[in-house]
Design a protein around this motif. Structure first.
Motif, PDB file in Angstrom:
ATOM      1  N   VAL A 251      45.996  28.805  32.675  1.00 28.89           N
ATOM      2  CA  VAL A 251      45.459  28.415  33.983  1.00 28.89           C
ATOM      3  C   VAL A 251      46.302  27.257  34.499  1.00 28.89           C
ATOM      4  O   VAL A 251      46.517  26.285  33.769  1.00 28.89           O
ATOM      5  CB  VAL A 251      43.994  27.920  33.861  1.00 28.89           C
ATOM      6  CG1 VAL A 251      43.438  27.526  35.223  1.00 28.89           C
ATOM      7  CG2 VAL A 251      43.117  28.965  33.208  1.00 28.89           C
ATOM      8  N   VAL A 252      46.789  27.347  35.737  1.00 33.15           N
ATOM      9  CA  VAL A 252      47.573  26.242  36.297  1.00 33.15           C
ATOM     10  C   VAL A 252      46.907  25.688  37.553  1.00 33.15           C
ATOM     11  O   VAL A 252      46.186  26.393  38.254  1.00 33.15           O
ATOM     12  CB  VAL A 252      49.035  26.633  36.663  1.00 33.15           C
ATOM     13  CG1 VAL A 252      49.805  27.119  35.465  1.00 33.15           C
ATOM     14  CG2 VAL A 252      49.071  27.656  37.778  1.00 33.15           C
ATOM     15  N   MET A 253      47.177  24.422  37.801  1.00 35.75           N
ATOM     16  CA  MET A 253      46.811  23.796  39.069  1.00 35.75           C
ATOM     17  C   MET A 253      48.014  23.016  39.552  1.00 35.75           C
ATOM     18  O   MET A 253      48.867  22.615  38.755  1.00 35.75           O
ATOM     19  CB  MET A 253      45.620  22.849  38.889  1.00 35.75           C
ATOM     20  CG  MET A 253      44.325  23.606  38.663  1.00 35.75           C
ATOM     21  SD  MET A 253      42.931  22.514  38.360  1.00 35.75           S
ATOM     22  CE  MET A 253      42.622  21.936  40.014  1.00 35.75           C
ATOM     23  N   ALA A 254      48.086  22.806  40.859  1.00 36.58           N
ATOM     24  CA  ALA A 254      49.227  22.085  41.417  1.00 36.58           C
ATOM     25  C   ALA A 254      48.746  21.086  42.455  1.00 36.58           C
ATOM     26  O   ALA A 254      47.602  21.159  42.914  1.00 36.58           O
ATOM     27  CB  ALA A 254      50.200  23.072  42.057  1.00 36.58           C
ATOM     28  N   TRP A 255      49.624  20.199  42.809  1.00 36.65           N
ATOM     29  CA  TRP A 255      49.352  19.235  43.883  1.00 36.65           C
ATOM     30  C   TRP A 255      49.736  19.903  45.197  1.00 36.65           C
ATOM     31  O   TRP A 255      50.826  20.510  45.297  1.00 36.65           O
ATOM     32  CB  TRP A 255      50.213  18.000  43.635  1.00 36.65           C
ATOM     33  CG  TRP A 255      50.254  16.982  44.721  1.00 36.65           C
ATOM     34  CD1 TRP A 255      49.210  16.458  45.407  1.00 36.65           C
ATOM     35  CD2 TRP A 255      51.441  16.325  45.212  1.00 36.65           C
ATOM     36  NE1 TRP A 255      49.662  15.506  46.292  1.00 36.65           N
ATOM     37  CE2 TRP A 255      51.016  15.407  46.199  1.00 36.65           C
ATOM     38  CE3 TRP A 255      52.795  16.410  44.914  1.00 36.65           C
ATOM     39  CZ2 TRP A 255      51.916  14.595  46.894  1.00 36.65           C
ATOM     40  CZ3 TRP A 255      53.687  15.599  45.592  1.00 36.65           C
ATOM     41  CH2 TRP A 255      53.256  14.701  46.568  1.00 36.65           C
ATOM     42  N   ILE A 256      48.853  19.802  46.197  1.00 34.64           N
ATOM     43  CA  ILE A 256      49.153  20.426  47.480  1.00 34.64           C
ATOM     44  C   ILE A 256      49.777  19.387  48.406  1.00 34.64           C
ATOM     45  O   ILE A 256      49.078  18.668  49.125  1.00 34.64           O
ATOM     46  CB  ILE A 256      47.881  21.034  48.095  1.00 34.64           C
ATOM     47  CG1 ILE A 256      47.408  22.171  47.182  1.00 34.64           C
ATOM     48  CG2 ILE A 256      48.140  21.537  49.509  1.00 34.64           C
ATOM     49  CD1 ILE A 256      46.352  23.044  47.747  1.00 34.64           C
ATOM     50  N   SER A 257      51.079  19.265  48.323  1.00 35.26           N
ATOM     51  CA  SER A 257      51.830  18.440  49.270  1.00 35.26           C
ATOM     52  C   SER A 257      53.308  18.651  48.994  1.00 35.26           C
ATOM     53  O   SER A 257      53.693  19.545  48.224  1.00 35.26           O
ATOM     54  CB  SER A 257      51.445  16.961  49.148  1.00 35.26           C
ATOM     55  OG  SER A 257      51.905  16.240  50.279  1.00 35.26           O
ATOM     56  N   ASN A 258      54.114  17.826  49.607  1.00 36.64           N
ATOM     57  CA  ASN A 258      55.556  18.007  49.539  1.00 36.64           C
ATOM     58  C   ASN A 258      56.179  16.626  49.735  1.00 36.64           C
ATOM     59  O   ASN A 258      55.771  15.901  50.655  1.00 36.64           O
ATOM     60  CB  ASN A 258      55.958  18.962  50.691  1.00 36.64           C
ATOM     61  CG  ASN A 258      57.393  19.405  50.604  1.00 36.64           C
ATOM     62  OD1 ASN A 258      58.292  18.604  50.370  1.00 36.64           O
ATOM     63  ND2 ASN A 258      57.609  20.695  50.800  1.00 36.64           N
ATOM     64  N   TRP A 259      57.128  16.265  48.882  1.00 41.68           N
ATOM     65  CA  TRP A 259      57.715  14.921  49.007  1.00 41.68           C
ATOM     66  C   TRP A 259      58.461  14.713  50.315  1.00 41.68           C
ATOM     67  O   TRP A 259      58.784  13.586  50.667  1.00 41.68           O
ATOM     68  CB  TRP A 259      58.613  14.592  47.809  1.00 41.68           C
ATOM     69  CG  TRP A 259      57.806  14.226  46.596  1.00 41.68           C
ATOM     70  CD1 TRP A 259      57.763  14.870  45.396  1.00 41.68           C
ATOM     71  CD2 TRP A 259      56.907  13.113  46.463  1.00 41.68           C
ATOM     72  NE1 TRP A 259      56.886  14.252  44.535  1.00 41.68           N
ATOM     73  CE2 TRP A 259      56.356  13.163  45.166  1.00 41.68           C
ATOM     74  CE3 TRP A 259      56.484  12.087  47.328  1.00 41.68           C
ATOM     75  CZ2 TRP A 259      55.421  12.225  44.705  1.00 41.68           C
ATOM     76  CZ3 TRP A 259      55.559  11.150  46.864  1.00 41.68           C
ATOM     77  CH2 TRP A 259      55.046  11.230  45.574  1.00 41.68           C
ATOM     78  N   ASP A 260      58.711  15.813  51.061  1.00 44.74           N
ATOM     79  CA  ASP A 260      59.310  15.667  52.399  1.00 44.74           C
ATOM     80  C   ASP A 260      58.449  14.789  53.301  1.00 44.74           C
ATOM     81  O   ASP A 260      58.956  14.124  54.189  1.00 44.74           O
ATOM     82  CB  ASP A 260      59.435  17.043  53.079  1.00 44.74           C
ATOM     83  CG  ASP A 260      60.848  17.586  52.986  1.00 44.74           C
ATOM     84  OD1 ASP A 260      61.674  16.962  52.291  1.00 44.74           O
ATOM     85  OD2 ASP A 260      61.115  18.636  53.599  1.00 44.74           O
ATOM     86  N   TYR A 261      57.114  14.876  53.109  1.00 44.17           N
ATOM     87  CA  TYR A 261      56.234  14.151  54.028  1.00 44.17           C
ATOM     88  C   TYR A 261      54.974  13.586  53.379  1.00 44.17           C
ATOM     89  O   TYR A 261      54.099  13.082  54.067  1.00 44.17           O
ATOM     90  CB  TYR A 261      55.826  15.063  55.197  1.00 44.17           C
ATOM     91  CG  TYR A 261      55.429  16.459  54.780  1.00 44.17           C
ATOM     92  CD1 TYR A 261      54.255  16.698  54.081  1.00 44.17           C
ATOM     93  CD2 TYR A 261      56.260  17.545  55.061  1.00 44.17           C
ATOM     94  CE1 TYR A 261      53.902  17.969  53.686  1.00 44.17           C
ATOM     95  CE2 TYR A 261      55.916  18.833  54.672  1.00 44.17           C
ATOM     96  CZ  TYR A 261      54.730  19.041  53.983  1.00 44.17           C
ATOM     97  OH  TYR A 261      54.390  20.307  53.595  1.00 44.17           O
ATOM     98  N   ALA A 262      54.869  13.658  52.040  1.00 41.55           N
ATOM     99  CA  ALA A 262      53.623  13.218  51.385  1.00 41.55           C
ATOM    100  C   ALA A 262      53.259  11.783  51.771  1.00 41.55           C
ATOM    101  O   ALA A 262      52.083  11.442  51.892  1.00 41.55           O
ATOM    102  CB  ALA A 262      53.757  13.325  49.878  1.00 41.55           C
ATOM    103  N   ARG A 263      54.275  10.964  51.965  1.00 39.69           N
ATOM    104  CA  ARG A 263      54.005   9.552  52.288  1.00 39.69           C
ATOM    105  C   ARG A 263      53.626   9.354  53.748  1.00 39.69           C
ATOM    106  O   ARG A 263      53.276   8.269  54.157  1.00 39.69           O
ATOM    107  CB  ARG A 263      55.235   8.706  51.975  1.00 39.69           C
ATOM    108  CG  ARG A 263      55.583   8.638  50.501  1.00 39.69           C
ATOM    109  CD  ARG A 263      56.882   7.856  50.308  1.00 39.69           C
ATOM    110  NE  ARG A 263      57.173   7.615  48.912  1.00 39.69           N
ATOM    111  CZ  ARG A 263      57.857   8.466  48.136  1.00 39.69           C
ATOM    112  NH1 ARG A 263      58.326   9.591  48.628  1.00 39.69           N
ATOM    113  NH2 ARG A 263      58.080   8.181  46.867  1.00 39.69           N
ATOM    114  N   GLU A 264      53.750  10.405  54.564  1.00 40.26           N
ATOM    115  CA  GLU A 264      53.521  10.267  56.009  1.00 40.26           C
ATOM    116  C   GLU A 264      52.386  11.122  56.517  1.00 40.26           C
ATOM    117  O   GLU A 264      52.215  11.245  57.720  1.00 40.26           O
ATOM    118  CB  GLU A 264      54.790  10.683  56.774  1.00 40.26           C
ATOM    119  CG  GLU A 264      55.995   9.844  56.478  1.00 40.26           C
ATOM    120  CD  GLU A 264      57.282  10.644  56.671  1.00 40.26           C
ATOM    121  OE1 GLU A 264      57.289  11.543  57.527  1.00 40.26           O
ATOM    122  OE2 GLU A 264      58.244  10.374  55.951  1.00 40.26           O
ATOM    123  N   THR A 265      51.633  11.771  55.637  1.00 39.66           N
ATOM    124  CA  THR A 265      50.597  12.670  56.147  1.00 39.66           C
ATOM    125  C   THR A 265      49.590  11.862  56.965  1.00 39.66           C
ATOM    126  O   THR A 265      49.157  10.789  56.548  1.00 39.66           O
ATOM    127  CB  THR A 265      49.888  13.424  54.998  1.00 39.66           C
ATOM    128  OG1 THR A 265      49.577  12.500  53.976  1.00 39.66           O
ATOM    129  CG2 THR A 265      50.782  14.508  54.451  1.00 39.66           C
TER     130      THR A 265
END
Ligand code: FRU
Length: 433
Positions: A251-265
């Motif tokens: 079973v896997v889980m992941a973080w839903i974001s992207n370092w392209d904009y994670a700091r600017e959401t």
């Protein structure tokens, strides 16, 4: 929050740790948060599990249960050199079975830095055939593989990385290595790797390799010129599998974001969120062996029976389209279609994902188009799983996934579907559950 860490199933409880800044919304002063679940859908937050100490802040890592029932946690202590460069080492923590008390090993770091700026994200697994522990670690644009019999002394075995394939991108982060039965009494291994930048759909993405692992070396059996991606959306990163000594399905889980904009959401709440859990299996497709990802039955049933007004729900829709046809799907009462499905050629489908252009956010990538094979029987069932500002879309029996953040105006709004070309037609259909 960002990456899931130390995923482990212990005494039938699912534990998730996660990268967490408790006192702010930016990526800083990283701790390990902790949450527990009995059904993999609702999570209850527990007190902070790891806080920075003199070795540094607490970057990503993993957890294992030993045959004696001890729980060991591995994380990267991150600090800065006087010149301001990253310094990263691997550390060991001894925990009790409730995972609420822990003590760091006095021998830390158990794995000193070998002279690489990116040296992090220790993922420890048990390798049955050689009766040894294996640790996978980020080594710049490759993964280092180490082995140990006591979880303290680690020996370098091999590396797998950009030199083995033709793809070039950013740092290879958050590796995991999962074992599957091949159906003939043998085994197959899947290496999961996050690339921080330069992924197929821009920015961070999660790729996987199918091959062999003999306890020392990973051998890729896939095409070195063709990368396989776990998810074709923009927001599925740092995927990790649960350690489960009882031997349940991966079973896997992941973080839903992207370092392209994670700091600017453009939000304070909901700034960092996890994907739904996905059970992995391997399937043969006309293009070769691929990962299939399906939701656990109990999660699926709960999502499908929840109402749209709860903000967290799932629904399926079957599309029958002729070549050149278009169907728009609108979510959350927005007048801008957020998914547009089209059939480009006899065997090719295209999903266009639109995200409202938020004035506070650069690089959000509001228009993303994903090409995929249209199934032979010419109908396509799409499954949508929505959690307020996130849509996880799956098709083709879990071999195609598209996960995206949205930040809608009205997260609890209606889901509306426009059945034909004219996206301004009055909305007819409201889908509940
Ligand atoms: C991945 C990552 C890891 C690192 C952590 C820091 O998203 O960059 O490589 O350990 O985040 O929070």
């Amino acid at each position: 929050m960002n990456d899931p860490n130390g995923l482990i199933r212990l005494d039938s409880v699912w534990h998730m740790f996660f990268q967490h800044h408790p006192d702010g919304i930016d990526h800083d002063d990283i701790h390990w948060g902790h949450a527990v679940s009995h059904d993999l859908l609702s999570w209850e937050e527990r007190p902070i599990a790891l806080a920075p100490d003199q070795m540094g802040t607490c970057f990503s890592g993993s957890a294992v249960e030993t045959p004696d029932g001890d729980v060991k946690i591995f994380y990267t202590a991150h600090s800065l050199t006087p010149e301001g460069r990253d310094h990263q080492v691997q550390c060991l923590v001894h925990a009790d079975r409730s995972l609420t008390k822990s003590a760091r090993d006095y021998r830390n770091p158990i794995l000193p830095n070998p002279g690489r700026e990116a040296f992090r994200d220790p993922k420890v697994i048990w390798h049955e055939q050689t009766s040894r522990w294996i640790m996978l670690v980020t080594l710049g644009q490759e993964i280092g593989i180490y082995s140990s019999t006591d979880l303290v002394d680690w020996r370098f075995e091999s590396r797998f990385g950009e030199a083995d394939i033709s793809y070039r991108g950013g740092v290879w982060e958050c590796p995991d290595l999962l074992r599957f039965d091949d159906g003939d009494g043998g085994e197959v291994w899947v290496l999961i790797v996050g690339v921080q930048s330069g992924a197929a759909n821009g920015g961070s993405g999660t790729m996987y390799f199918i091959g062999d692992f003999d306890g020392q070396r990973f051998e890729n059996h896939g095409d070195p010129d063709q990368m396989l991606w776990m998810d074709r959306g923009r927001d599925f990163y740092a995927a990790q599998g649960f350690f489960d000594r009882a031997g349940g399905e991966p079973v896997v889980m992941a973080w839903i974001s992207n370092w392209d904009y994670a700091r600017e959401t453009p939000t304070k709440a909901f700034r960092g969120v996890m994907s739904l859990p996905r059970i992995l299996s391997l399937v043969n497709t006309p293009k070769g062996r691929r990962l299939r990802q399906n939701l656990p039955e109990q999660v699926l049933n709960k999502l499908k029976s929840s109402s749209v007004s709860s903000g967290t729900y799932g629904f399926a829709k079957t599309f029958e389209m002729v070549e050149g046809d278009r169907t728009a799907i609108l979510l959350f009462g927005s007048e801008t279609p957020q998914f547009v499905l089209s059939r480009k050629a006899a065997a090719t489908g295209v999903i266009h994902c639109h995200r409202d252009e938020h004035p506070d956010m650069q690089n959000f990538g509001h228009d993303l188009s994903i090409e995929f094979d249209w199934p032979m029987e010419e109908t396509l069932e799409l499954q949508f799983y929505v959690d307020r500002g996130v849509v996880e879309l799956s098709a083709m029996d879990g071999t195609l996934w598209v996960t995206n953040l949205f930040y809608p105006e009205d997260p609890g709004g209606e889901v509306r579907i426009l059945p034909n070309k004219n996206t301004t037609t009055q909305l007819k259909e409201i889908v509940h559950g």
